[in-house]
Every structure is written in structure tokens, then in C-alpha cells.
Motif scaffolding. Structure first.
Motif, PDB file in Angstrom:
ATOM      1  N   ALA A  30       3.843 -20.882  17.733  1.00  0.00           N
ATOM      2  CA  ALA A  30       3.594 -19.451  17.875  1.00  0.00           C
ATOM      3  C   ALA A  30       4.739 -18.764  18.608  1.00  0.00           C
ATOM      4  CB  ALA A  30       2.268 -19.216  18.600  1.00  0.00           C
ATOM      5  N   HIS A  31       5.299 -19.455  19.597  1.00  0.00           N
ATOM      6  CA  HIS A  31       6.425 -18.891  20.349  1.00  0.00           C
ATOM      7  C   HIS A  31       7.645 -18.702  19.454  1.00  0.00           C
ATOM      8  CE1 HIS A  31       9.312 -18.198  23.567  1.00  0.00           C
ATOM      9  NE2 HIS A  31      10.042 -19.196  23.094  1.00  0.00           N
ATOM     10  N   LEU A  32       7.873 -19.621  18.521  1.00  0.00           N
ATOM     11  CA  LEU A  32       9.011 -19.481  17.612  1.00  0.00           C
ATOM     12  C   LEU A  32       8.950 -18.157  16.864  1.00  0.00           C
ATOM     13  CD1 LEU A  32       9.188 -23.064  16.039  1.00  0.00           C
ATOM     14  CD2 LEU A  32      10.635 -22.132  17.865  1.00  0.00           C
ATOM     15  N   VAL A  33       7.735 -17.763  16.456  1.00  0.00           N
ATOM     16  CA  VAL A  33       7.573 -16.516  15.725  1.00  0.00           C
ATOM     17  C   VAL A  33       7.696 -15.315  16.652  1.00  0.00           C
ATOM     18  CG1 VAL A  33       5.971 -15.136  14.337  1.00  0.00           C
ATOM     19  CG2 VAL A  33       6.165 -17.595  13.946  1.00  0.00           C
ATOM     20  N   SER A  34       6.975 -15.336  17.761  1.00  0.00           N
ATOM     21  CA  SER A  34       6.977 -14.179  18.662  1.00  0.00           C
ATOM     22  C   SER A  34       8.353 -13.943  19.281  1.00  0.00           C
ATOM     23  CB  SER A  34       5.926 -14.358  19.766  1.00  0.00           C
ATOM     24  OG  SER A  34       6.230 -15.487  20.575  1.00  0.00           O
ATOM     25  N   SER A  66      -0.189 -11.813  11.917  1.00  0.00           N
ATOM     26  CA  SER A  66       1.121 -11.340  12.350  1.00  0.00           C
ATOM     27  C   SER A  66       1.209 -11.365  13.866  1.00  0.00           C
ATOM     28  CB  SER A  66       1.384  -9.919  11.848  1.00  0.00           C
ATOM     29  OG  SER A  66       2.563  -9.390  12.430  1.00  0.00           O
ATOM     30  N   ALA A  67       2.395 -11.679  14.377  1.00  0.00           N
ATOM     31  CA  ALA A  67       2.640 -11.644  15.818  1.00  0.00           C
ATOM     32  C   ALA A  67       2.963 -10.242  16.294  1.00  0.00           C
ATOM     33  CB  ALA A  67       3.782 -12.598  16.186  1.00  0.00           C
ATOM     34  N   MET A  68       2.977  -9.281  15.361  1.00  0.00           N
ATOM     35  CA  MET A  68       3.217  -7.889  15.723  1.00  0.00           C
ATOM     36  C   MET A  68       1.873  -7.188  15.948  1.00  0.00           C
ATOM     37  SD  MET A  68       6.472  -7.534  15.773  1.00  0.00           S
ATOM     38  CE  MET A  68       6.751  -5.762  15.680  1.00  0.00           C
ATOM     39  N   PRO A  69       1.860  -6.118  16.747  1.00  0.00           N
ATOM     40  CA  PRO A  69       0.602  -5.387  16.970  1.00  0.00           C
ATOM     41  C   PRO A  69       0.141  -4.683  15.706  1.00  0.00           C
ATOM     42  CG  PRO A  69       2.448  -4.188  17.947  1.00  0.00           C
ATOM     43  CD  PRO A  69       2.991  -5.523  17.504  1.00  0.00           C
ATOM     44  N   LEU A  70      -1.140  -4.344  15.666  1.00  0.00           N
ATOM     45  CA  LEU A  70      -1.701  -3.696  14.494  1.00  0.00           C
ATOM     46  C   LEU A  70      -1.118  -2.301  14.301  1.00  0.00           C
ATOM     47  CD1 LEU A  70      -3.763  -4.028  12.202  1.00  0.00           C
ATOM     48  CD2 LEU A  70      -5.489  -3.034  13.712  1.00  0.00           C
ATOM     49  N   THR A  71      -0.882  -1.584  15.397  1.00  0.00           N
ATOM     50  CA  THR A  71      -0.233  -0.276  15.345  1.00  0.00           C
ATOM     51  C   THR A  71       0.928  -0.270  16.322  1.00  0.00           C
ATOM     52  OG1 THR A  71      -1.533   0.777  17.101  1.00  0.00           O
ATOM     53  CG2 THR A  71      -2.483   0.771  14.880  1.00  0.00           C
ATOM     54  N   GLU A  72       1.859   0.641  16.117  1.00  0.00           N
ATOM     55  CA  GLU A  72       3.034   0.700  16.972  1.00  0.00           C
ATOM     56  C   GLU A  72       2.683   1.066  18.408  1.00  0.00           C
ATOM     57  OE1 GLU A  72       5.774   3.340  15.116  1.00  0.00           O
ATOM     58  OE2 GLU A  72       6.186   2.003  13.416  1.00  0.00           O
ATOM     59  N   ALA A  73       1.541   1.688  18.609  1.00  0.00           N
ATOM     60  CA  ALA A  73       1.132   2.078  19.958  1.00  0.00           C
ATOM     61  C   ALA A  73       0.533   0.914  20.742  1.00  0.00           C
ATOM     62  CB  ALA A  73       0.126   3.222  19.876  1.00  0.00           C
ATOM     63  N   ARG A 107       6.041 -13.218  11.498  1.00  0.00           N
ATOM     64  CA  ARG A 107       6.647 -12.340  12.497  1.00  0.00           C
ATOM     65  C   ARG A 107       6.263 -10.883  12.209  1.00  0.00           C
ATOM     66  NH1 ARG A 107      13.015 -12.096  12.432  1.00  0.00           N
ATOM     67  NH2 ARG A 107      12.627 -14.340  12.396  1.00  0.00           N
ATOM     68  N   ASP A 108       6.417 -10.449  10.966  1.00  0.00           N
ATOM     69  CA  ASP A 108       6.169  -9.056  10.592  1.00  0.00           C
ATOM     70  C   ASP A 108       4.783  -8.888  10.000  1.00  0.00           C
ATOM     71  OD1 ASP A 108       8.755  -8.219  11.351  1.00  0.00           O
ATOM     72  OD2 ASP A 108       9.567  -8.972   9.459  1.00  0.00           O
TER      73      ASP A 108
END
Length: 457
Positions: free
Chosen positions: A212-216, A290-297, A324-325
Motif C-alpha cells: 500500500a505504501h508503494l502506491v501512496s 484508489s489511494a487518492m481521496p474521493l474528492t479533492e477537498a 494510485r489514481d
């Protein structure tokens, strides 16, 4: 920031050479001998290099490490490290074992061929002692090389090897920066999408958290978690496969929601199976996080939170790809590295609305460019129906102004969704062109909804 210590590759190689306590062998196949070359050119190599070998001929390689069908594989790498380590100890342990930390570095690489037609990837391994006479420790990496030419890929392998050897001897305590240190100077030149560690040097390290760290940390585009608890690089599980991808945030971990996720993926796999030739291998399915948040906020999810969601999905027998994305077109590009067979996303209607309403600010062509990237020649979206009540609840708090729908016995299909104008023209085109394929409401759920509706009346 990765670490306060920022040494060049030259400084690292020289530092290892000048340390009298470490001594080892190098076996490199497929990308020259770029790792050992660093130790030979910086000076003082006699203090580090016990042996260097490169067995390019398959018969020679088989004689050294045993026969095998695949020469760029984890199995071949482990045969190499076992052989090199055994030979190193046999030859030198008696004379140097009391004062030397031995190591064996090995790699087997498929660097870019002359025609540029092969997949540029490889396996890298290191067996090492932290103290003279100590138990061996192993670290194994799978990498994807992104440089456009063979010389640049060879150069990247050389830097990676030096970074790895330096990191295990001098940077193991900086656990949170360890893999960033291994990838130093290699940003956007290679990906590390699989790591396996063994031995007391890595005591307390969580294999799942490493992936998981590799992705984040941006070191991998995606990693894979299998339901058996084992892990594989994505290319191993996606290679030439027909695939169903079920993206989502999977924040609700209760049995009801996980059962719904399981039903959604299973239904899509069956639908794709019906599209394929009877003799074709069965498609495989993956939940996609995804390791990204659901929204940019929102802040990005923490690794323990991601692992909790992954484990809940695996407990239901699901395999998981952690990306990642979050954009679906990025997932399309990634999966199509490894397969040209049919790829199907399966999404609930609420996610479909989010996809249509998301602002694709990273793309010059915005939503139109995103759609063109998403719907590659082999990619379609299955739209899984939702109950009208669940759809209404799911869309609360997001920008879905103007979306309307009708329902049948309380259930809504993609055909019954109506975006606001002028988006409705594009939506109807995608439907009519079979890029977006509405799935049927499952018979048992439709009957259940009809019973509930009649009771409520």
C-alpha cells in the motif's frame, strides 16, 4: 521529504566499497552488469566485490541455476540468489565469515529490445547479513522500467541496485523512507509494484502495508492483493486476461454492503463470460480501490484504513487492485499494458453519475478526453442497477444537479437515468454505441422489491 541524507550513487557505491565489513557477489542477467559496474569504477572494489557474473546464454543459465521455462520470473530470481549465496558461503565463510557481512545481489531483467516490442520489467533480489555470521535476510522487488531506451534502462538498474544495497546496510532504521531511498534519483524512470521481505532485519514489517505504501508514495501505479492472502505483481495476474474491474471507495465494511459488492462483481463476471467464446479462459474480477481521496477537498485515506477495506473485500473472496489514481481512464491505461482481451468496468449508478459529473482538470480536453481514454477498443462499462432509494441517498452531497430517473418496482437501470442537457446527448450516444451497457435487475431482487412495494401500499 525522503531523508535528510541525500548521497549520490557514486557516494553510496564508494561508501560501501570502503566499508571493510561488507563483501558480496553480483549476478545480473538482461541489462548488462550496471550494478557491479558502479562498484568497479568508483574505486576500492576489491573491498566489496567477491564475484561478478552474467549468464546470458540459456544453456549456461540452466547449468548454473537449473532449467526453467521463464527466465524473467520470481522463480528464476530465487534460484539465482540461492545458488550465489550457497557458493559465496562455501568459498569464503571459513576465511572471512567471522568479520564479514556477506551479501548476494541478483537480478533478471527484460530490458527494452531492439524493436521495442517487449515488456520492460524485471526481478531484483538481495540476500544479506546484518552482522558477521548472522542469519540471512531477503528482499525481492518486481520493477517496471519506463525509460524509452535500453541504455537508459540499464542505467536505471545500476542506480537501483546501488540504492538497494546501501539502503539495507545503512538505512533500515528509516523505515518510513526506506523505499523512497531505494527509488532515489529514479522518479518516473521505474515502478516498484511488488516487494517481499524475509528475515529478522524486517521483523515487524507488514507485507500488506509495504504494498500500500508503494502506491501512496507514488512508487507504483497499482499493486495487487489476492484473496488467498498471497500477493503477485499486477502483470502476473492481468497478462492476456479478460478482466472485470469493480471500482469504488468501499467505505462501508458491514456484511450487507460487502455482500452487495460481491454480487455486483460476480454478476459482471458472468455477463462477460457470456460475451466470450466458449473455449476462452474464464474472466477474472478485481475490486479497485484508489489511494487518492474521493474528492479533492478530502484528505487521502491512511494506509491502515485502506488495508481495512482491502481485508473486508478479501474476506468475501475478492481480489483487490489498489491504484494510485481514482480516474477510470487511468485504470484503463494501466490494465491495457498487460492485456488486449475484453476489459469491463462494473459500476453502480451513483458512481456512474460521479464519473459523468467529475471535473477532469488534469486533462486539456476535460470530460471528452477522459471518455476517449476510458473507452479503449476493448473497454466497456457495465452499469449495475440500484434501488431508487439507495440512489437518492448516494447522490446526496455531490454535484448531481439536474439528474432525473424513473424506476421499475423501485429499481433504476442505466436506461432510466436522464442527465441534464446538454450532457444527455453524450450519455445517450454512449448508451446507443454499447460503450455503456445496462445490466438487468437481478430477478430475485426485483421480486423482493415488488413484494416490499405491494406491502407498503
Amino acid at each position: 521529504m525522503a531523508s535528510a541524507e541525500k548521497l549520490s550513487t557514486h557516494q553510496k557505491a564508494l561508501g560501501i566499497n570502503l566499508d571493510p565489513s561488507s563483501y558480496g557477489s553480483y549476478a545480473e542477467i538482461g541489462a548488462g552488469q550496471e550494478v557491479v559496474r558502479w562498484f568497479l569504477v568508483v574505486g576500492g572494489a576489491s573491498g566489496t566485490v567477491a564475484k561478478s557474473i552474467s549468464a546470458y546464454d540459456k544453456e549456461v543459465s540452466d547449468d548454473l541455476y537449473g532449467s526453467g521455462a521463464r527466465y524473467v520470473s520470481k522463480e528464476r530470481l530465487e534460484a539465482m540468489v540461492d545458488s550465489e549465496w550457497t557458493q559465496l558461503l562455501h568459498q569464503l565463510n571459513k576465511s572471512r565469515g567471522s568479520e564479514t557481512r556477506f551479501f548476494s545481489f541478483v537480478d533478471t531483467i527484460s530490458a527494452r529490445n531492439y524493436a521495442g516490442t517487449n515488456e520492460s520489467h524485471g526481478w531484483v533480489g538481495l540476500r544479506f547479513q546484518l552482522r558477521p555470521g548472522g542469519e540471512p535476510n531477503d528482499i525481492v522487488l518486481h520493477i517496471n522500467m519506463l525509460d524509452p531506451s535500453n541504455p537508459l534502462q540499464q542505467e536505471a538498474i545500476g542506480i537501483l541496485g546501488v540504492n538497494l544495497i546501501y539502503a539495507v546496510f545503512y538505512q533500515l532504521q528509516a523505515k518510513e523512507y526506506f523505499f523512497l531511498n531505494i527509488a532515489q534519483e529514479l522518479e518516473k524512470r521505474l515502478e516498484i509494484d511488488y516487494v517481499e521481505v524475509r528475515g529478522t532485519a524486517f521483523e515487524g514489517w507488514d507485507q500488506r502495508a509495504i504494498l500500500a505504501h508503494l502506491v501512496s508514495a507514488g512508487l507504483a501505479e497499482a499493486v495487487c492483493f489476492l484473496p488467498s492472502g498471497s500477493t503477485e505483481p499486477p502483470d502476473e495476474i492481468l497478462h492476456k486476461k479478460a478482466v472485470v474491474l469493480a471500482p469504488g471507495s468501499f467505505e462501508h465494511l458491514d456484511p450487507t454492503h460487502t455482500a452487495i459488492h460481491e454480487r455486483l462483481l460476480t454478476s459482471a463476471i458472468e455477463q462477460l463470460r457470456g460475451e466470450l467464446d466458449e473455449k476462452a479462459p474464464a474472466p477474472t474480477g478485481y475490486f479497485c480501490l484508489s489511494a487518492m481521496p474521493l474528492t479533492e477537498a478530502d484528505p487521502p485515506p491512511e494506509i491502515p484504513d485502506l488495508l481495512q477495506r482491502i481485508e473486508a473485500l478479501r474476506a468475501r473472496g475478492g481480489a483487490v487492485l489498489l491504484f494510485r489514481d481514482r480516474e477510470l481512464y487511468s485504470m484503463t491505461a494501466f490494465v491495457n499494458r498487460y492485456t488486449k482481451e475484453p476489459v469491463r468496468f462494473v459500476v453502480g449508478l451513483s458512481l456512474l453519475v460521479r464519473v459523468w459529473g467529475y471535473r477532469y482538470s488534469k486533462l486539456a480536453g476535460s470530460f471528452l478526453e477522459a471518455l476517449s481514454r476510458l473507452f479503449a477498443q476493448n473497454v466497456r462499462i457495465y452499469a449495475y442497477p440500484m434501488s431508487s432509494r439507495d440512489l437518492q441517498q448516494s447522490l446526496q452531497g455531490i454535484s448531481s444537479t439536474g439528474w432525473k430517473w424513473t424506476d421499475t418496482n423501485g429499481w433504476v437501470s442505466a436506461h432510466q437515468l436522464h442527465p441534464p442537457s446538454p450532457l444527455d446527448h453524450l450519455y445517450n450516444y454512449v448508451l446507443a454505441s454499447d460503450f455503456l451497457i445496462p445490466m438487468q435487475i437481478p430477478a430475485d431482487l426485483e421480486a423482493e422489491a415488488a413484494t416490499i412495494n405491494s406491502t407498503e401500499r
